[in-house]
Design a protein around this motif. Structure first.
Motif, PDB file in Angstrom:
ATOM      1  N   THR A  27       0.808  -1.231   0.000  1.00 29.63           N
ATOM      2  CA  THR A  27       0.000   0.000   0.000  1.00 29.63           C
ATOM      3  C   THR A  27       0.841   1.282   0.000  1.00 29.63           C
ATOM      4  N   PRO A  28       1.880   1.406   0.863  1.00 26.57           N
ATOM      5  CA  PRO A  28       2.642   2.667   0.848  1.00 26.57           C
ATOM      6  C   PRO A  28       3.281   2.957  -0.516  1.00 26.57           C
ATOM      7  N   PHE A  29       3.716   1.911  -1.226  1.00 25.62           N
ATOM      8  CA  PHE A  29       4.341   2.106  -2.536  1.00 25.62           C
ATOM      9  C   PHE A  29       3.300   2.564  -3.565  1.00 25.62           C
ATOM     10  N   ILE A  30       2.119   1.958  -3.488  1.00 23.39           N
ATOM     11  CA  ILE A  30       1.045   2.336  -4.426  1.00 23.39           C
ATOM     12  C   ILE A  30       0.605   3.770  -4.154  1.00 23.39           C
ATOM     13  N   VAL A  31       0.396   4.084  -2.876  1.00 26.08           N
ATOM     14  CA  VAL A  31      -0.052   5.442  -2.509  1.00 26.08           C
ATOM     15  C   VAL A  31       1.000   6.468  -2.924  1.00 26.08           C
ATOM     16  N   ALA A  32       2.273   6.180  -2.677  1.00 24.92           N
ATOM     17  CA  ALA A  32       3.343   7.127  -3.030  1.00 24.92           C
ATOM     18  C   ALA A  32       3.400   7.346  -4.535  1.00 24.92           C
ATOM     19  N   ALA A  33       3.273   6.258  -5.306  1.00 27.66           N
ATOM     20  CA  ALA A  33       3.334   6.378  -6.770  1.00 27.66           C
ATOM     21  C   ALA A  33       2.179   7.245  -7.283  1.00 27.66           C
ATOM     22  N   TYR A  34       0.971   6.988  -6.773  1.00 26.59           N
ATOM     23  CA  TYR A  34      -0.191   7.770  -7.230  1.00 26.59           C
ATOM     24  C   TYR A  34      -0.110   9.219  -6.745  1.00 26.59           C
ATOM     25  N   ALA A  35       0.492   9.433  -5.570  1.00 25.58           N
ATOM     26  CA  ALA A  35       0.635  10.801  -5.055  1.00 25.58           C
ATOM     27  C   ALA A  35       1.593  11.603  -5.951  1.00 25.58           C
ATOM     28  N   VAL A  36       2.701  10.974  -6.330  1.00 23.60           N
ATOM     29  CA  VAL A  36       3.664  11.652  -7.226  1.00 23.60           C
ATOM     30  C   VAL A  36       2.980  11.974  -8.558  1.00 23.60           C
ATOM     31  N   PHE A  37       2.246  10.996  -9.081  1.00 19.05           N
ATOM     32  CA  PHE A  37       1.519  11.177 -10.346  1.00 19.05           C
ATOM     33  C   PHE A  37       0.566  12.381 -10.246  1.00 19.05           C
ATOM     34  N   ALA A  38      -0.200  12.435  -9.152  1.00 23.76           N
ATOM     35  CA  ALA A  38      -1.183  13.521  -8.983  1.00 23.76           C
ATOM     36  C   ALA A  38      -0.492  14.874  -8.836  1.00 23.76           C
ATOM     37  N   VAL A  39       0.552  14.928  -8.024  1.00 22.30           N
ATOM     38  CA  VAL A  39       1.236  16.211  -7.782  1.00 22.30           C
ATOM     39  C   VAL A  39       1.888  16.732  -9.064  1.00 22.30           C
ATOM     40  N   VAL A  40       2.558  15.839  -9.790  1.00 23.23           N
ATOM     41  CA  VAL A  40       3.248  16.265 -11.014  1.00 23.23           C
ATOM     42  C   VAL A  40       2.245  16.804 -12.035  1.00 23.23           C
TER      43      VAL A  40
END
Lengths: 56, 262
Positions: free
Chosen positions: A4-17
């Motif tokens: 979960t932390p890896f998935i959340v981090a990946a989607y967070a980076v995607f959203a922020v960028v």
């Protein structure tokens, strides 16, 4: 290991960028038009000052 | 002359005329401005469906478990990192050969968007690699060539900004973009040419995809969403560049007055 932390981090980076990618041109357009408007106002002021007749 | 040929000829003429009109900065500015909300809206709507299918409906992978859900952003962004580079190089080539100002602006607008896609590819891949391979990074052919792609985007952006004359900057940066094309087949075929930690391709345009439909559909929807987003972002950035370069023209001055009055 929880994934979960890896998935959340990946989607967070995607959203922020891509949020930044959407906002950047919008802000840049506002800045360019605002700078241009200030320049036009300065030019107009100078023109008005040049047109005022000198008092004797 | 047959009726079908006449219609075809008329359509070709109309398309050529529209393409020439699109090369005019004021026309492009208005055209792109009208298109932008639709493009952003369509991209978000398609992405919402794709993410819902990918994160909620699609099953976890039998081998990788839940971490496979990173695929729905990683793979479309990786495809876009290559697509954006091709778009940048083609627009740069047209600008270099035919000296079309708008083409140069579009080429330069592609660079930051392509860099964003490449950055997300690298970061999401790294975050996927940790639970799958046990490491965030290896100097493997696919990962290294993708990193080189990011540096190429940075190089194009830096070179463009390094010149006082934006048109000279765009021409120099377009030349660099064209030279950098050599990296694209290396990125794409790295998993075939070398023995890499990165897996080979699972999706093929020619058929023979080795991925289940329940995962393929959200993946393709996300690919469509990122393509539409790319065009929206490039149009938005190219509009700003048009304003900067045409700042002395009457139509831009009128626009600035109108925006200030609104």
């Amino acid at each position: 290991m929880s994934h979960t932390p890896f998935i959340v981090a990946a989607y967070a980076v995607f959203a922020v960028v891509f949020l930044a990618d959407a906002i950047a041109p919008w802000l840049a357009r506002r800045r360019v038009l605002s700078q241009l408007h200030s320049r036009l106002a300065r030019e107009q002021r100078r023109r008005n000052e040049a047109e005022v007749p000198e008092t004797p | 002359v047959r009726g079908g040929d006449q219609v075809e000829c008329f359509l070709m003429n109309a398309l050529t005329l529209w393409f020439h009109k699109l090369g005019s900065p004021p026309y492009f500015y208005r055209f792109a401005g009208r298109l932008l909300p639709w493009l952003y809206g369509a991209s978000l709507a398609i992405a919402a469906v794709g993410l819902w299918l990918g994160l909620v409906r699609a099953p976890a992978d039998y081998l990788q478990g839940e971490s496979v859900r990173i695929m729905y952003i990683h793979v479309p962004c990786a495809w876009m990192s290559l697509f954006a580079y091709i778009a940048m190089a083609v627009a740069g080539f047209v600008g270099l050969v035919w000296h079309i100002k708008l083409s140069e602006l579009v080429a330069m607008a592609c660079a930051p968007v392509g860099a964003a896609f490449t950055f997300v590819t690298l970061v999401s891949g790294s975050l996927w690699g940790r639970p799958t391979w046990g490491t965030y990074w290896v100097w493997d052919a696919r990962l290294t060539s993708e990193l080189v792609l990011l540096f190429l985007y940075f190089g194009v952006m830096g070179l463009y900004r390094a010149f006082d004359d934006p048109r000279r900057g765009a021409r120099a940066a377009s030349l660099l973009a064209l030279i950098g094309i050599v990296n694209l087949p290396i990125v794409h075929y790295s998993v075939v040419w070398w023995n890499t930690l990165h897996q080979g391709q699972s999706v093929s345009l020619m058929g023979g995809s080795t991925i289940d439909t329940s995962m393929l559909v959200p993946l393709l929807l996300m690919a469509a969403a990122t393509h539409v987003w790319f065009f929206a972002s490039v149009f938005a950035r190219a509009r700003v560049a048009v304003l900067e370069q045409e700042a002395g023209k009457d139509w831009v001055r009128e626009l600035a007055r109108a925006e200030a009055a609104a």
